[in-house]
Write a protein that holds these residues in place. Structure first.
Motif, mmCIF file in Angstrom:
data_model
loop_
_atom_site.group_PDB
_atom_site.id
_atom_site.type_symbol
_atom_site.label_atom_id
_atom_site.label_comp_id
_atom_site.label_asym_id
_atom_site.label_seq_id
_atom_site.Cartn_x
_atom_site.Cartn_y
_atom_site.Cartn_z
ATOM 1 N N MET A 188 102.195 -62.258 11.884
ATOM 2 C CA MET A 188 103.604 -62.258 12.276
ATOM 3 C C MET A 188 104.067 -60.879 12.744
ATOM 4 S SD MET A 188 104.847 -65.315 11.926
ATOM 5 C CE MET A 188 104.429 -66.864 11.131
ATOM 6 N N ARG A 189 103.144 -59.927 12.901
ATOM 7 C CA ARG A 189 103.525 -58.562 13.256
ATOM 8 C C ARG A 189 102.950 -58.162 14.605
ATOM 9 N NH1 ARG A 189 107.589 -56.031 10.240
ATOM 10 N NH2 ARG A 189 107.576 -57.031 8.187
ATOM 11 N N ASP A 190 103.722 -57.359 15.340
ATOM 12 C CA ASP A 190 103.234 -56.768 16.576
ATOM 13 C C ASP A 190 102.320 -55.606 16.205
ATOM 14 O OD1 ASP A 190 103.177 -56.018 19.410
ATOM 15 O OD2 ASP A 190 104.379 -54.303 18.761
ATOM 16 N N VAL A 195 106.744 -54.062 14.092
ATOM 17 C CA VAL A 195 107.856 -54.978 13.873
ATOM 18 C C VAL A 195 107.331 -56.399 14.057
ATOM 19 C CG1 VAL A 195 109.557 -53.271 14.619
ATOM 20 C CG2 VAL A 195 108.647 -54.902 16.289
ATOM 21 N N HIS A 196 108.180 -57.386 13.849
ATOM 22 C CA HIS A 196 107.740 -58.768 13.967
ATOM 23 C C HIS A 196 107.387 -59.106 15.416
ATOM 24 C CE1 HIS A 196 109.733 -58.967 10.011
ATOM 25 N NE2 HIS A 196 108.880 -59.920 9.780
ATOM 26 N N ASN A 197 106.584 -60.140 15.583
ATOM 27 C CA ASN A 197 106.193 -60.564 16.925
ATOM 28 C C ASN A 197 106.984 -61.796 17.361
ATOM 29 O OD1 ASN A 197 105.015 -62.704 15.520
ATOM 30 N ND2 ASN A 197 102.933 -61.943 15.764
ATOM 31 N N ARG A 198 106.643 -62.306 18.531
ATOM 32 C CA ARG A 198 107.388 -63.427 19.108
ATOM 33 C C ARG A 198 107.294 -64.677 18.220
ATOM 34 N NH1 ARG A 198 108.850 -64.770 24.418
ATOM 35 N NH2 ARG A 198 109.996 -66.748 24.340
ATOM 36 N N ARG A 199 106.136 -64.896 17.610
ATOM 37 C CA ARG A 199 105.973 -66.065 16.751
ATOM 38 C C ARG A 199 106.937 -66.003 15.566
ATOM 39 N NH1 ARG A 199 100.251 -66.629 14.103
ATOM 40 N NH2 ARG A 199 99.779 -65.667 16.111
ATOM 41 N N ALA A 200 107.016 -64.832 14.928
ATOM 42 C CA ALA A 200 107.927 -64.658 13.795
ATOM 43 C C ALA A 200 109.374 -64.810 14.243
ATOM 44 C CB ALA A 200 107.706 -63.299 13.152
ATOM 45 N N TYR A 265 109.851 -58.692 21.760
ATOM 46 C CA TYR A 265 110.030 -59.948 22.480
ATOM 47 C C TYR A 265 109.197 -60.005 23.754
ATOM 48 C CZ TYR A 265 112.607 -64.020 24.191
ATOM 49 O OH TYR A 265 112.944 -65.269 24.634
ATOM 50 N N GLY A 266 108.955 -58.839 24.355
ATOM 51 C CA GLY A 266 108.169 -58.749 25.578
ATOM 52 C C GLY A 266 107.607 -57.347 25.671
ATOM 53 N N GLY A 267 107.204 -56.942 26.864
ATOM 54 C CA GLY A 267 106.611 -55.615 27.031
ATOM 55 C C GLY A 267 107.459 -54.504 26.460
ATOM 56 N N GLU A 268 108.677 -54.303 27.016
ATOM 57 C CA GLU A 268 109.590 -53.294 26.490
ATOM 58 C C GLU A 268 110.886 -53.931 26.020
ATOM 59 O OE1 GLU A 268 110.037 -53.167 31.059
ATOM 60 O OE2 GLU A 268 108.411 -53.356 29.601
ATOM 61 N N GLU A 269 110.839 -55.233 25.749
ATOM 62 C CA GLU A 269 112.001 -55.969 25.257
ATOM 63 C C GLU A 269 111.875 -56.225 23.759
ATOM 64 O OE1 GLU A 269 113.993 -58.573 28.837
ATOM 65 O OE2 GLU A 269 112.654 -59.576 27.437
ATOM 66 N N PHE A 270 113.004 -56.086 23.067
ATOM 67 C CA PHE A 270 113.061 -56.361 21.633
ATOM 68 C C PHE A 270 114.229 -57.301 21.366
ATOM 69 C CE2 PHE A 270 110.680 -52.530 22.062
ATOM 70 C CZ PHE A 270 109.786 -52.502 20.997
ATOM 71 N N ALA A 271 114.065 -58.179 20.394
ATOM 72 C CA ALA A 271 115.120 -59.112 20.007
ATOM 73 C C ALA A 271 115.548 -58.814 18.579
ATOM 74 C CB ALA A 271 114.636 -60.553 20.127
ATOM 75 N N ILE A 272 116.840 -58.855 18.329
ATOM 76 C CA ILE A 272 117.391 -58.537 17.009
ATOM 77 C C ILE A 272 118.236 -59.719 16.547
ATOM 78 C CG2 ILE A 272 118.695 -56.858 15.648
ATOM 79 C CD1 ILE A 272 118.332 -54.955 18.163
#
Length: 357
Positions: A188-190, A195-200, A265-272
C-alpha cells in the motif's frame, strides 16, 4: 577457441521451456533498447511479462504506453507495482500462510500429545488407586506411593513441554502475523516517497465516502501537482526530481492529521483525503502546504546551487450526497487544472476563476 557451452536438457519438454524463456528475454531486451526505457529490473520484468503475453491486462496497458510513447520510469514503476507486485505480494502471503499452517499443525500435535498423556495419567492413577485399596502391607503401600510420585513427575515434565511448546508456537504465530501485516503495508506504499499509493488511495476514498454518506459528515479531497516538474527533471536529472518529490510528500505528511491520508496519485501528482473536514478548513490547510512548499528553498548538495522556486497547484473538492469517488476525483482534477490555468502556485476550491493566491 569458443568457450560457449551448449545447455544440456534432460528432455525435449525442458528444451521447449528454455527456448521460450530465451525468446521472451530477447524480446524484452530488444523492446528496452528500441524504446530507450530505463534499464532497471522493474522495466525488464514488465517487458518480459509483456513479451510472454500471459497477462492480458499488462499487454493492453503496455500497448497503450507504447502508442503514447509514455515510458517514463514512474509510469513503468506504477504498472509494475499495480500488476506485477501483487503477484509477488500474493506469493509472500502464501509462504507466510504455509508457515502458519505448519505452526497450527505443530500446536495440534502438541495438544494431541497432551491429551494422550492425560488419558494415560488418568489410567495409571486409576490403577494405582485400585492397588492402594488392596494393599496388605507397608511395603506394598510404599511401592504404590512411589509409583504415584514417579508418574506425577512424568506428567509434570510432559506438562512443561506442552506449555513451552505452546508458548513458542504462540510467539511464532505472532511473528508471522506481523510479517503478514508488513507485506500488506508494503503493498500500500509508494516505494519512492513512502506515502500511500494509488491502491491505498482508492480503498481509503471509497471507505471515507461511505462514512461521510452514512454519518452526514464532511469530506474533502485535494489533488496536488508540482508546477513545471518536467523542467526540474530536464535541468537537474531524475535523481534530483525524485528528491523533490520526497520533500513535497514530506511537507504534506507533516501537515495532515492521523485520520487523513496522502497518496502519490501520479508522476508528480498527490492526492490528500481529508475526512470530517469542510471546504473552508481544507482550503486553509492546503494553502499552508502550498506556502511551505514555495518557501522551501532547495539547493544541490556539494555545489549549493539553488534549484529555483518549487511550487505546487491544488484543486479541492467537497463531497456532497450523491457523489461517487470518481465524481469527487473529477471535480478536484477540474479545479486543479483551473489553478494551473490561472498561473499555478495556488489553491482552487471553486469552479470559477479567482484572484491570484
Amino acid at each position: 577457441m569458443n568457450d560457449t557451452k551448449t545447455p544440456v536438457f534432460s528432455c525435449p519438454e525442458e528444451q521447449k521451456v528454455f527456448s521460450r524463456v530465451y525468446k521472451y528475454a530477447d524480446m524484452a531486451t530488444r523492446l528496452m533498447e528500441e524504446h530507450k526505457t530505463p534499464p532497471f529490473p522493474n522495466t525488464y520484468a514488465l517487458m518480459y511479462a509483456y513479451a510472454s503475453a500471459e497477462n492480458d491486462d499488462i499487454v493492453g496497458i503496455v500497448d497503450n504506453m507504447l502508442e503514447r510513447g509514455d515510458l517514463s520510469a514512474y509510469e513503468i514503476d506504477e504498472v509494475y507495482s499495480n500488476h506485477l507486485c501483487p503477484m509477488q505480494d500474493q506469493a509472500k502471503r502464501e509462504k507466510i500462510g504455509e508457515r502458519v499452517e505448519a505452526q497450527i499443525s505443530s500446536v495440534l500435535d502438541l495438544v494431541g500429545t497432551g491429551v494422550e498423556n492425560s488419558d494415560q495419567f488418568e489410567t495409571v492413577l486409576q490403577q494405582i488407586g485400585n492397588g492402594i485399596g488392596q494393599t496388605t502391607s507397608i511395603d506394598q503401600l510404599s511401592a504404590a506411593i512411589s509409583n504415584l510420585m514417579s508418574e506425577n513427575q512424568r506428567m509434570a515434565g510432559q506438562s512443561r513441554k506442552l506449555s513451552d511448546g505452546l508458548k513458542e508456537s504462540r510467539k511464532q504465530i505472532e511473528l508471522l502475523r506481523r510479517e503478514l501485516e508488513d507485506v500488506r503495508n508494503e503493498s500500500m506504499r509508494d516505494p519512492l516517497t513512502s506515502v500511500h499509493n494509488r491502491r491505498a488511495f482508492d480503498i481509503k476514498l471509497a471507505a471515507e465516502l461511505d462514512a461521510a454518506r452514512q454519518n452526514n459528515s464532511g469530506l474533502c479531497l485535494a489533488i496536488a501537482d508540482l508546477d513545471h516538474f518536467k523542467r526540474v527533471n530536464d535541468t537537474f536529472g531524475h535523481r534530483i526530481g525524485d528528491e523533490v518529490l520526497k520533500v513535497f510528500a514530506n511537507i504534506i505528511s507533516e501537515n495532515i492529521k492521523g485520520q487523513d491520508l496522502v497518496a502519490r496519485y501520479g508522476g508528480e501528482e498527490f492526492a490528500i483525503i481529508l475526512p470530517a473536514t469542510d471546504l473552508k478548513a481544507a482550503s486553509i490547510l492546503i494553502d499552508r502546504i502550498r506556502l511551505q512548499t514555495f518557501q522551501r528553498k532547495l539547493v544541490l548538495k556539494g555545489s549549493k546551487k539553488p534549484l529555483g522556486d518549487i511550487s505546487a497547484s491544488f484543486g479541492i473538492a467537497q463531497f456532497v450526497p450523491g457523489m461517487t469517488p470518481d465524481n469527487l476525483v473529477e471535480l478536484a482534477d477540474q479545479r486543479l487544472y483551473l489553478a494551473k490555468r490561472q498561473g499555478r502556485n495556488r489553491v482552487q476550491a471553486e469552479d470559477c476563476e479567482t484572484n491570484a493566491a
